[in-house]
Design an enzyme around this catalytic site. Structure first.
Site, short mmCIF file in Angstrom:
data_model
loop_
_atom_site.label_atom_id
_atom_site.label_comp_id
_atom_site.label_asym_id
_atom_site.label_seq_id
_atom_site.Cartn_x
_atom_site.Cartn_y
_atom_site.Cartn_z
N TYR A 94 0.84 -1.20 0.00
CA TYR A 94 0.00 0.00 0.00
C TYR A 94 0.87 1.25 0.00
O TYR A 94 1.75 1.39 0.84
CB TYR A 94 -0.91 -0.01 1.23
CG TYR A 94 -2.04 0.97 1.12
CD1 TYR A 94 -2.04 2.14 1.87
CD2 TYR A 94 -3.09 0.73 0.25
CE1 TYR A 94 -3.08 3.05 1.76
CE2 TYR A 94 -4.13 1.63 0.13
CZ TYR A 94 -4.13 2.78 0.89
OH TYR A 94 -5.16 3.67 0.77
N TYR A 119 -5.66 5.05 -7.69
CA TYR A 119 -5.89 4.95 -6.25
C TYR A 119 -7.29 4.40 -6.02
O TYR A 119 -8.26 5.14 -6.04
CB TYR A 119 -5.73 6.35 -5.66
CG TYR A 119 -6.07 6.51 -4.19
CD1 TYR A 119 -7.10 7.36 -3.81
CD2 TYR A 119 -5.34 5.86 -3.22
CE1 TYR A 119 -7.40 7.55 -2.47
CE2 TYR A 119 -5.64 6.05 -1.88
CZ TYR A 119 -6.66 6.90 -1.51
OH TYR A 119 -6.95 7.08 -0.19
#
Lengths: 391, 152
Positions: free
Chosen positions: A291, A341
């Site tokens: 991440y 994203y």
């Protein structure tokens, strides 16, 4: 604290379908439409029909369509499982792990996990200019100072790491540059032009020590995955990708009952549970989709998942170890920094695609195990992660 | 660069005190940095909570911190996320550990003119700024006390 390894669930379930929408800075459609598109794509990818789906799970910050609203739209009258986690990247992998539990126990047969957001054109993580996203009662102590967003939390953490270990801006830049290079081989990616160190250094400050290119994209789009029992995966349309492990954790906050040393991330807690459940070590991971809300997040996770020692993340990055040709390719799709994203769910999709051998020019040859992770925006000890295995 | 004073209305980023935290904000208005202390085990806690996270006791008192501590970390915001802060960028954010306890860390701002002195480990003391009607905030200043301060 007891670490329950859940090893009995290892390899009992699989991700049998993945689906995407285009990623853009303005989808022009609702999050519902995005969710439906991604889910239709994932279900088709699996070779299933929508009527096969009996579970829906998502996570959001109140910025997206809920499973409750979505089920009737998809024509699903009777779900055996549904979940809606409040949060962002931190719970992106939690929902997949919990779908794993639902399928392994027989509660549900096919669970769709999705994330749909218009985080550039509608609700942005900076609160759309209206102040911080109200993620917890602790926000009140920060917001009047203009301490409003994950970027501010991560800047604080990165500063501690730089102070403690000498981590440099060039080392943060290495994250962004490597991932942009990977994105150049990814037709889905929003940013594909290679990034140079000069462009990085000249980019404007967002919150020192984070520059523009240290920060992830804001995107409109959606991803979805379909989880099912491992034994049915072999009869469906795609090469099976097994869920070897899932882990998630929370409990710390920035303050008392706290984690004052931000040079260690929440991943340090979930890592041992994760590897314990999978029965492997970091050395077995062939691709790591980490991440990357910010470049610093990647650096600290390299340490906390054990790819390098604490404090060595910057040097590890500079060595080229995380390149596609390196010992542990990181964010082979370009990640949140360059692909798009989707709050961590696109990392799960990329991990699956790698293990299926479907990544073309950015394929990691012979990949057998992939790590995919989610981390929080507002630093509060939450994270989640999966280990996937080629079936 | 001329720093523009932070003006009301401060409308977009008002803190939202809740029934647990109201005494903290009231104390700030009286120029006090108050934290809770558990009557069961003596542990301090921040933010405001209904029970002690260490011993679970409901018995608590609000007490004034000495208002001194050290900088745990800091950041400098350049890109304003709301209209309130557009006139004031770049501005500092501080996370300060209060002397009372290892895990008592408080967010705050920096008093004007001290930007070049900010570093992790620097000792600071609390000062207070009335920024809007009914809203007083922490502004940290340098604190010369402490064993290493003479070398800074």
């Amino acid at each position: 604290m007891a670490h329950r390894a859940m090893s009995g669930l290892r390899d009992q379930t699989a991700i049998v379908g993945i689906g995407y929408t285009d990623f853009s800075s303005n989808s022009g459609v609702s999050t519902t439409t995005l969710a439906v598109r991604a889910i239709q794509n994932a279900v088709a990818d699996a070779g299933l029909s929508m009527s096969d789906i009996d579970g829906l799970a998502t996570f959001s910050l109140g910025d997206s369509v809920s499973p409750t609203a979505l089920a009737p739209i998809l024509g699903l009258k009777d779900l055996n499982y549904h979940a809606h986690q409040f949060g962002g990247g931190s719970v992106s992998h939690t929902i997949v792990g919990q779908a794993m539990m639902a399928c392994a126990t027989g509660v549900a047969e096919y669970v769709v996990c999705y994330r749909a957001l218009n985080s550039r054109s509608e609700f942005r993580m900076g609160g759309t200019g209206q102040g911080a996203v109200n993620t917890s009662s602790e926000m009140q102590y920060k917001v009047p100072y203009g301490w409003l967003s994950p970027a501010h939390d991560y800047a604080m953490a990165a500063r501690q790491h730089m102070n403690a270990f000498g981590t440099t801006p060039e080392q943060l830049a290495a994250v962004a540059i490597n991932q942009r290079f990977n994105a150049s081989m990814n037709e889905r990616a929003m940013m594909r032009k290679p990034l140079t160190i000069d462009e990085y250094m000249e980019s404007r400050w967002i919150v020192d020590p984070l520059r523009l290119f240290d920060c992830c994209l804001e995107s409109d789009g959606a991803c979805a995955v379909v989880v099912a029992k491992a034994e049915v995966a072999r009869h469906l349309a795609q090469p099976p990708v097994l869920l070897s492990a899932a882990a998630w954790g929370l409990g710390h906050s920035l303050t008392s009952n706290a984690w004052p040393d931000q040079t260690e991330s929440a991943a340090a807690v979930t890592a041992s549970r994760l590897f314990g459940m999978a029965g492997i070590g970091a050395q077995h991971i062939d691709a790591a989709e980490l991440y990357d809300c910010f470049t610093y997040s990647v650096l600290v996770q390299l340490e906390d998942f054990g790819f390098c020692a604490k404090g060595e993340g910057g040097r590890f990055l500079e060595s080229g170890a995380t390149a596609l040709s390196g010992e542990i390719p990181v964010n082979t799709h370009g990640g949140s920094l360059s692909e798009g994203y989707i709050h961590g769910l696109n990392h799960v999709c990329e991990a699956v695609a790698q293990l299926r051998g479907q990544c073309g020019p950015r394929q990691v040859e012979g990949a057998e195990f992939a790590l995919s992770t989610g981390q929080q925006g507002v630093i509060a000890g939450e994270s989640s992660a999966l280990i996937l295995r080629k079936g | 660069m001329t720093r523009v004073a932070l003006l009301p209305p401060y409308g977009l980023v008002q803190p939202r005190p809740d029934r647990d935290s109201a005494p903290f904000w009231e104390a700030l208005r009286q120029r006090r940095l108050a934290v809770q202390r558990c009557d069961g085990c003596g542990a301090y806690r921040f933010p405001a909570r209904c029970i002690c996270n260490r011993c679970g006791s409901w018995a608590t008192q609000w007490t004034d911190s000495a208002g001194t501590g050290e900088i745990v970390s800091y950041a400098v915001v350049h890109h304003p996320l709301t209209a309130d802060f557009a006139p004031t960028v770049p501005y500092h954010l501080l996370a300060v550990r209060l002397d009372e306890q290892e895990d008592l860390i408080v967010p705050g701002g920096l008093a004007a003119g001290l930007e070049s002195y900010v570093s992790i480990g620097v000792r600071v003391r609390a000062d207070f700024a009335d920024v809007a009607p009914g809203l007083t905030l922490l502004k940290w200043r340098l604190d010369p006390s402490g064993p290493d301060q003479a070398t800074r």
